[in-house]
Design a protein around this motif. Sequence first.
Motif, PDB file in Angstrom:
ATOM      1  N   ILE A  82       1.107  -0.898   0.446  1.00 59.59           N
ATOM      2  CA  ILE A  82      -0.224   0.036  -0.353  1.00 59.59           C
ATOM      3  C   ILE A  82       0.797   1.337  -0.226  1.00 59.59           C
ATOM      4  O   ILE A  82       2.115   1.341   0.687  1.00 59.59           O
ATOM      5  CB  ILE A  82      -1.040  -0.397   1.559  1.00 59.59           C
ATOM      6  N   GLY A  83       0.618   2.563  -0.871  1.00 57.26           N
ATOM      7  CA  GLY A  83       1.391   3.416  -1.126  1.00 57.26           C
ATOM      8  C   GLY A  83       3.013   2.835  -1.441  1.00 57.26           C
ATOM      9  O   GLY A  83       3.902   3.556  -0.437  1.00 57.26           O
ATOM     10  N   ALA A  97      -1.505  -9.709   8.417  1.00 54.85           N
ATOM     11  CA  ALA A  97      -1.613  -8.062   8.774  1.00 54.85           C
ATOM     12  C   ALA A  97      -2.249  -7.116   7.895  1.00 54.85           C
ATOM     13  O   ALA A  97      -3.369  -6.659   9.227  1.00 54.85           O
ATOM     14  CB  ALA A  97      -0.122  -7.889   8.027  1.00 54.85           C
ATOM     15  N   ILE A  98      -3.345  -7.237   7.252  1.00 51.63           N
ATOM     16  CA  ILE A  98      -4.267  -6.564   6.478  1.00 51.63           C
ATOM     17  C   ILE A  98      -5.939  -7.072   7.745  1.00 51.63           C
ATOM     18  O   ILE A  98      -6.174  -5.753   7.489  1.00 51.63           O
ATOM     19  CB  ILE A  98      -4.548  -6.787   4.925  1.00 51.63           C
ATOM     20  N   GLN A  99      -5.311  -8.275   7.796  1.00 50.26           N
ATOM     21  CA  GLN A  99      -7.275  -8.125   9.182  1.00 50.26           C
ATOM     22  C   GLN A  99      -6.884  -7.528   9.711  1.00 50.26           C
ATOM     23  O   GLN A  99      -7.661  -7.376   9.960  1.00 50.26           O
ATOM     24  CB  GLN A  99      -6.884  -9.705   8.425  1.00 50.26           C
ATOM     25  N   ASN A 100      -5.912  -8.086  10.437  1.00 49.55           N
ATOM     26  CA  ASN A 100      -5.307  -7.341  11.521  1.00 49.55           C
ATOM     27  C   ASN A 100      -5.648  -5.552  11.003  1.00 49.55           C
ATOM     28  O   ASN A 100      -5.587  -4.648  12.224  1.00 49.55           O
ATOM     29  CB  ASN A 100      -3.765  -8.161  12.283  1.00 49.55           C
ATOM     30  N   LEU A 101      -4.984  -5.257  10.850  1.00 45.96           N
ATOM     31  CA  LEU A 101      -4.599  -3.673  10.297  1.00 45.96           C
ATOM     32  C   LEU A 101      -5.832  -3.334  10.019  1.00 45.96           C
ATOM     33  O   LEU A 101      -6.764  -2.557  10.732  1.00 45.96           O
ATOM     34  CB  LEU A 101      -4.625  -3.063   9.352  1.00 45.96           C
ATOM     35  N   ALA A 102      -7.324  -3.561   9.363  1.00 44.43           N
ATOM     36  CA  ALA A 102      -8.271  -3.533   9.225  1.00 44.43           C
ATOM     37  C   ALA A 102      -9.297  -3.401  11.338  1.00 44.43           C
ATOM     38  O   ALA A 102      -9.915  -2.737  10.936  1.00 44.43           O
ATOM     39  CB  ALA A 102      -9.386  -4.835   8.231  1.00 44.43           C
ATOM     40  N   ARG A 103      -9.098  -5.152  11.014  1.00 43.00           N
ATOM     41  CA  ARG A 103     -10.160  -5.016  12.285  1.00 43.00           C
ATOM     42  C   ARG A 103      -9.293  -4.014  13.803  1.00 43.00           C
ATOM     43  O   ARG A 103     -10.165  -3.452  14.655  1.00 43.00           O
ATOM     44  CB  ARG A 103      -9.449  -6.737  13.493  1.00 43.00           C
ATOM     45  N   THR A 104      -8.559  -3.378  13.651  1.00 37.68           N
ATOM     46  CA  THR A 104      -7.597  -2.793  14.471  1.00 37.68           C
ATOM     47  C   THR A 104      -8.309  -0.747  14.377  1.00 37.68           C
ATOM     48  O   THR A 104      -7.109  -0.223  15.260  1.00 37.68           O
ATOM     49  CB  THR A 104      -6.324  -2.769  15.300  1.00 37.68           C
ATOM     50  N   GLY A 113      -6.535   0.288  11.824  1.00 36.73           N
ATOM     51  CA  GLY A 113      -5.210   0.958  10.972  1.00 36.73           C
ATOM     52  C   GLY A 113      -4.979   0.728   9.872  1.00 36.73           C
ATOM     53  O   GLY A 113      -4.153   0.915   8.556  1.00 36.73           O
ATOM     54  N   LEU A 114      -5.967   0.241   8.995  1.00 38.15           N
ATOM     55  CA  LEU A 114      -6.481   0.019   7.294  1.00 38.15           C
ATOM     56  C   LEU A 114      -7.028   1.605   6.339  1.00 38.15           C
ATOM     57  O   LEU A 114      -5.826   1.627   5.484  1.00 38.15           O
ATOM     58  CB  LEU A 114      -7.054  -1.647   7.030  1.00 38.15           C
ATOM     59  N   LYS A 115      -7.651   1.927   7.825  1.00 33.45           N
ATOM     60  CA  LYS A 115      -7.722   3.067   6.943  1.00 33.45           C
ATOM     61  C   LYS A 115      -6.566   4.445   6.678  1.00 33.45           C
ATOM     62  O   LYS A 115      -6.524   4.953   6.017  1.00 33.45           O
ATOM     63  CB  LYS A 115      -8.654   4.128   7.668  1.00 33.45           C
ATOM     64  N   PRO A 116      -6.343   4.424   7.934  1.00 33.78           N
ATOM     65  CA  PRO A 116      -5.271   5.616   8.042  1.00 33.78           C
ATOM     66  C   PRO A 116      -3.643   5.358   6.788  1.00 33.78           C
ATOM     67  O   PRO A 116      -3.822   5.665   6.329  1.00 33.78           O
ATOM     68  CB  PRO A 116      -4.726   5.757   9.436  1.00 33.78           C
ATOM     69  N   LEU A 117      -3.297   4.256   6.456  1.00 35.18           N
ATOM     70  CA  LEU A 117      -2.596   3.783   5.747  1.00 35.18           C
ATOM     71  C   LEU A 117      -3.047   3.900   4.565  1.00 35.18           C
ATOM     72  O   LEU A 117      -2.301   4.267   3.685  1.00 35.18           O
ATOM     73  CB  LEU A 117      -2.484   1.447   6.286  1.00 35.18           C
ATOM     74  N   LEU A 118      -4.402   3.674   4.350  1.00 37.03           N
ATOM     75  CA  LEU A 118      -5.010   3.882   2.428  1.00 37.03           C
ATOM     76  C   LEU A 118      -5.039   5.311   2.601  1.00 37.03           C
ATOM     77  O   LEU A 118      -4.610   5.711   1.571  1.00 37.03           O
ATOM     78  CB  LEU A 118      -6.310   3.489   2.580  1.00 37.03           C
ATOM     79  N   GLU A 159      -3.089   7.433   3.774  1.00 34.42           N
ATOM     80  CA  GLU A 159      -1.408   8.300   3.955  1.00 34.42           C
ATOM     81  C   GLU A 159      -1.515   7.778   2.236  1.00 34.42           C
ATOM     82  O   GLU A 159      -0.374   8.731   1.714  1.00 34.42           O
ATOM     83  CB  GLU A 159      -0.796   7.822   4.497  1.00 34.42           C
ATOM     84  N   ALA A 160      -1.567   6.525   1.548  1.00 30.77           N
ATOM     85  CA  ALA A 160      -1.226   6.144   0.347  1.00 30.77           C
ATOM     86  C   ALA A 160      -2.196   7.620  -0.846  1.00 30.77           C
ATOM     87  O   ALA A 160      -1.557   6.988  -1.991  1.00 30.77           O
ATOM     88  CB  ALA A 160      -1.289   4.910   0.506  1.00 30.77           C
ATOM     89  N   GLY A 161      -2.876   8.322  -0.009  1.00 30.03           N
ATOM     90  CA  GLY A 161      -3.731   9.030  -1.106  1.00 30.03           C
ATOM     91  C   GLY A 161      -5.259   7.587  -1.984  1.00 30.03           C
ATOM     92  O   GLY A 161      -5.606   8.030  -2.671  1.00 30.03           O
ATOM     93  N   VAL A 162      -5.602   6.700  -1.151  1.00 27.29           N
ATOM     94  CA  VAL A 162      -6.100   5.839  -1.789  1.00 27.29           C
ATOM     95  C   VAL A 162      -8.062   6.386  -1.092  1.00 27.29           C
ATOM     96  O   VAL A 162      -8.095   6.256   0.301  1.00 27.29           O
ATOM     97  CB  VAL A 162      -5.904   4.526  -1.333  1.00 27.29           C
ATOM     98  N   PRO A 163      -8.342   6.778  -2.624  1.00 23.60           N
ATOM     99  CA  PRO A 163      -9.690   6.903  -1.869  1.00 23.60           C
ATOM    100  C   PRO A 163     -10.760   5.605  -1.422  1.00 23.60           C
ATOM    101  O   PRO A 163     -10.840   4.737  -1.986  1.00 23.60           O
ATOM    102  CB  PRO A 163     -10.158   7.517  -3.053  1.00 23.60           C
ATOM    103  N   ASN A 164     -11.285   5.464  -0.828  1.00 32.70           N
ATOM    104  CA  ASN A 164     -12.105   5.186   0.012  1.00 32.70           C
ATOM    105  C   ASN A 164     -13.364   4.628   1.020  1.00 32.70           C
ATOM    106  O   ASN A 164     -13.386   5.937   1.388  1.00 32.70           O
ATOM    107  CB  ASN A 164     -10.833   3.438   1.194  1.00 32.70           C
TER     108      ASN A 164
END
Length: 116
Positions: A83-84, A93-100, A102-107, A109-114
């Motif tokens: 990502i980015g 790792a990505i499932q854990n980021l989504a659960r906790t 952490g995924l949204k801020p990472l996306l 930061e990368a400029g991903v529309p979500n």
Amino acid sequence: MGSNNGKNSSEATEAVQKEIASEKVVVFSKTYCPYCANTKKLLSSSGVSAKIIEINLEPDQGKMTQAALLSLTSQRTVPNIFIGGKHVGGDDAIQNLARTGGLKPLLEEAGVPNII
């Protein structure tokens, strides 16, 4: 190792780096991998557009791609998620980021529309 293998390895690494740089979210995957399916489902259900590269569809190139991923990330398994331009890891790792959360801020930061 012959010089031809070195060249192929180097070219594979460059090709992988180019793919990672070309999109905001890149997933190296295999069509039959259940963990890859989980990752693709998570991204899709979150409204995230990702470039999915199914490395098993080109066996010779796929082996070189997998070797290049190992040298770049120390991870041989798929999914191998970026990502980015940053290596995230695999499905756990990505499932854990989504659960906790952490995924949204990472996306972002990368400029991903979500739509998470």
